[in-house]
Design a protein around this motif. Structure first.
Motif, PDB file in Angstrom:
ATOM      1  N   THR A 187       0.835  -1.207   0.000  1.00 17.28           N
ATOM      2  CA  THR A 187       0.000   0.000   0.000  1.00 17.28           C
ATOM      3  C   THR A 187       0.865   1.250   0.000  1.00 17.28           C
ATOM      4  O   THR A 187       0.440   2.308  -0.481  1.00 17.28           O
ATOM      5  N   LEU A 188       2.078   1.153   0.511  1.00 12.51           N
ATOM      6  CA  LEU A 188       3.000   2.296   0.478  1.00 12.51           C
ATOM      7  C   LEU A 188       3.316   2.695  -0.961  1.00 12.51           C
ATOM      8  O   LEU A 188       3.438   3.883  -1.276  1.00 12.51           O
ATOM      9  N   PHE A 189       3.453   1.709  -1.846  1.00 13.94           N
ATOM     10  CA  PHE A 189       3.699   2.016  -3.258  1.00 13.94           C
ATOM     11  C   PHE A 189       2.476   2.682  -3.881  1.00 13.94           C
ATOM     12  O   PHE A 189       2.601   3.593  -4.696  1.00 13.94           O
ATOM     13  N   PHE A 190       1.305   2.222  -3.486  1.00 15.08           N
ATOM     14  CA  PHE A 190       0.073   2.849  -3.976  1.00 15.08           C
ATOM     15  C   PHE A 190       0.000   4.296  -3.518  1.00 15.08           C
ATOM     16  O   PHE A 190      -0.380   5.190  -4.296  1.00 15.08           O
ATOM     17  N   MET A 191       0.377   4.558  -2.277  1.00 16.43           N
ATOM     18  CA  MET A 191       0.353   5.926  -1.762  1.00 16.43           C
ATOM     19  C   MET A 191       1.361   6.802  -2.507  1.00 16.43           C
ATOM     20  O   MET A 191       1.092   7.977  -2.807  1.00 16.43           O
ATOM     21  N   ALA A 192       2.527   6.238  -2.820  1.00 17.79           N
ATOM     22  CA  ALA A 192       3.518   6.991  -3.597  1.00 17.79           C
ATOM     23  C   ALA A 192       2.982   7.310  -4.979  1.00 17.79           C
ATOM     24  O   ALA A 192       3.152   8.434  -5.490  1.00 17.79           O
ATOM     25  N   ALA A 193       2.317   6.333  -5.605  1.00 17.86           N
ATOM     26  CA  ALA A 193       1.724   6.565  -6.926  1.00 17.86           C
ATOM     27  C   ALA A 193       0.625   7.612  -6.850  1.00 17.86           C
ATOM     28  O   ALA A 193       0.498   8.473  -7.743  1.00 17.86           O
ATOM     29  N   LEU A 194      -0.171   7.580  -5.801  1.00 19.90           N
ATOM     30  CA  LEU A 194      -1.236   8.567  -5.626  1.00 19.90           C
ATOM     31  C   LEU A 194      -0.661   9.967  -5.471  1.00 19.90           C
ATOM     32  O   LEU A 194      -1.137  10.929  -6.102  1.00 19.90           O
ATOM     33  N   GLY A 195       0.374  10.098  -4.646  1.00 20.55           N
ATOM     34  CA  GLY A 195       1.006  11.402  -4.484  1.00 20.55           C
ATOM     35  C   GLY A 195       1.601  11.920  -5.774  1.00 20.55           C
ATOM     36  O   GLY A 195       1.440  13.107  -6.120  1.00 20.55           O
ATOM     37  N   GLY A 196       2.287  11.053  -6.513  1.00 19.90           N
ATOM     38  CA  GLY A 196       2.866  11.465  -7.789  1.00 19.90           C
ATOM     39  C   GLY A 196       1.802  11.863  -8.791  1.00 19.90           C
ATOM     40  O   GLY A 196       1.962  12.835  -9.549  1.00 19.90           O
ATOM     41  N   ALA A 197       0.677  11.114  -8.817  1.00 19.70           N
ATOM     42  CA  ALA A 197      -0.412  11.417  -9.748  1.00 19.70           C
ATOM     43  C   ALA A 197      -1.028  12.778  -9.452  1.00 19.70           C
ATOM     44  O   ALA A 197      -1.356  13.541 -10.374  1.00 19.70           O
TER      45      ALA A 197
END
Length: 515
Positions: A163-173
């Motif tokens: 989920t940390l990777f998902f959060m990083a992707a969300l922030g980048g998006a």
């Protein structure tokens, strides 16, 4: 009525699962582990965060039957289907797009994913849950939707660290799109604080134990991720959702480039960045599955719009017949590849299909080599045989010795399966020095007998027992654990006890980051 189509497909997803697993198969290796974690509730484990163990505890409280074990992946799978259909409806679609989005989920790699009691099913649901409420916020601007995202992220972190990777992707998006203004919203950061608060007990557990997550990732890299190649990763991305590629690809392109979905562009970038990050880190291909369901919804709405436009411009008379055919198309793949998606064929029948399907990589295991069965299927065989033979070995011991017997297993799968099938029998719980079983390994001060269960049996320890004899082994030719032996050793000497204690200390030190 607005919820009727998603509800019907969610119900279909849930109920059908119970008819798509052959009784020839047992539970899968990891499922036994998570059930055993339910016997030792904590805020963390060496392999995973605690959410799956809580489900395991409730399963055992309900009797622990296989039907209850399957309940959880079926539940999270059906909940994901519901959100996919509801998102399509929230984007302004009718029955066609809602149905198409749902059948895309039913006819792709999620069919296989949602049969196993593992954190992956909740992970996919959690990603879809967060993206659903992100779209709702972008539509309506209600702050409570942000806090629902925070809850989804917090529970996701308690379920799986990816989920940390998902959060990083969300922030980048958000940074890459006009939705970046959301980063200035105090309620957005309040939602992130809520996510962190939910995750905090597990963070404290990790810190208290020396952050074993780092050691787990190192072991995973050396034993499994090292076999992940970039070409194979991207090939799997196509294969896992090939039945819906004609839906999710237009959906992604429409999110990134289209005018109609411009307000939701960040959603498309979450998928792009999330999958790219996993590829860069050599993650397993199925780690990326959680990024596709949202694209099914957008792609289905795109198709509904296109068909409506064709009907207006070209007097498209076949429009009425085309829609049901398109809805059924992903399900046609389920029919064509049913044995690969669900364990409905016997092991012998699956082995006979090897030549036909081997080129798809379905029979390739984590060691990078092809085998007779898919790894998940091979991991669903031989466990009851192992448990019954271990119980039979225990029964041969004198009554005075049984209370002071250690059942020592080479890996968590062996120990967990023995404990699951023998949970109603009066015998000690099996132990192991593999993974979280290190926390539960018993003292050996009064040990008078050891039942040794190992897939790599050796007689080197024989001099440390007054007697050591081989009792039996797993004989199922299709089981991944075929050949795992059961031996009985009587009266271990002090040297072997000292050696075991030292091995335990060394293993715990490695996990807890101690020099």
């Amino acid at each position: 009525m607005k919820r009727l189509v998603p509800l019907l497909f969610a119900l279909l997803k849930f109920v059908s699962g119970y008819f798509l697993i052959s009784p020839t198969y047992e539970l899968q290796r990891d499922e036994y582990l998570y059930l055993n974690q339910g016997l030792h509730l904590a805020w963390g484990y060496l392999e995973v965060p605690p959410l799956i163990a809580a489900q395991g505890w409730l399963t055992l409280a309900l009797g622990g039957g296989e039907g209850w074990v399957h309940f959880w992946p079926f539940l999270w799978g059906s909940a994901t289907v519901y959100l996919v259909g509801r998102l399509a409806q929230r984007l302004g679609s009718g029955w066609f797009a809602q149905s198409l989005a749902c059948t895309c989920y039913l006819g792709t790699g999620f069919a296989r994913l949602n049969i196993l009691f593992q954190p992956n099913s909740f992970e996919v649901f959690g990603f879809m849950f967060c993206l659903y409420w992100l779209v709702r916020f972008l539509q309506e601007g209600r702050t409570r939707y942000l806090y629902l995202i925070g809850i989804g992220l917090g529970l996701g972190l308690l379920n799986k660290y990816t989920t940390l990777f998902f959060m990083a992707a969300l922030g980048g998006a958000l940074l890459l799109t006009s939705s970046r203004r959301l980063l200035l919203n105090r309620h957005f950061w309040g939602a992130m604080g809520l996510a962190g608060l939910l995750w905090l007990p597990n963070v404290l557990w990790q810190l208290r134990h020396g952050i074993p997550f780092l050691h787990h990732m190192a072991l995973l890299h050396d034993s499994q991720l090292v076999h992940v190649e970039a070409a194979g990763f991207w090939k799997d991305q196509l294969l896992m959702c090939v039945a819906a590629s004609w839906v999710w690809v237009p959906g992604l392109l429409a999110l990134l480039l289209g005018r109609a979905f411009r307000p939701y562009c960040a959603v498309g970038w979450v998928a792009v960045l999330g999958v790219a990050l996993l590829a860069a880190l050599h993650g397993k291909s199925y780690y990326a599955l959680g990024y596709y369901p949202v694209l099914f919804a957008f792609g289905a709405v795109w198709w509904e719009t296109r068909i409506a436009q064709w009907g207006e411009l070209r007097n498209f008379r076949w429009k009425t017949a085309l829609r049901p055919l398109l809805v059924a198309l992903p399900l046609a793949f389920v029919v064509m590849y049913l044995p690969l998606m669900f364990p409905v064929r016997s092991p012998a029948a699956m082995a006979a299909l090897h030549a036909r399907y081997a080129h798809l990589g379905i029979y390739r295991w984590e060691d990078g080599r092809d085998h007779a069965l898919p790894q998940d299927y091979a991991d669903m065989l031989g466990w009851r045989e192992l448990a019954d033979k271990t119980w039979a070995a225990y029964q041969t011991l004198p009554d005075s010795v049984r209370a002071h017997t250690l059942i020592s297993c080479g890996n968590y799968g062996q120990a967990s399966a023995i404990n699951y099938y023998n949970r109603a029998r009066p015998m000690p719980r099996a132990s192991s020095m593999n993974g979280s079983y290190l926390f539960w390994y018993p003292a050996l001060d009064h040990c008078q007998a050891v039942i040794i269960v190992d897939d790599e049996p050796t007689d080197e320890v024989a001099p440390h027992f007054t007697s050591l004899r081989r009792f039996g082994a797993i004989t199922n030719p299709y089981a991944r654990e075929q050949g795992t032996a059961i031996s009985i050793g009587l009266r271990p000497d002090s040297a072997i006890r000292t050696q075991v204690r030292q091995e335990w200390r060394t293993s715990m030190a490695a996990w807890e980051g101690q020099p």
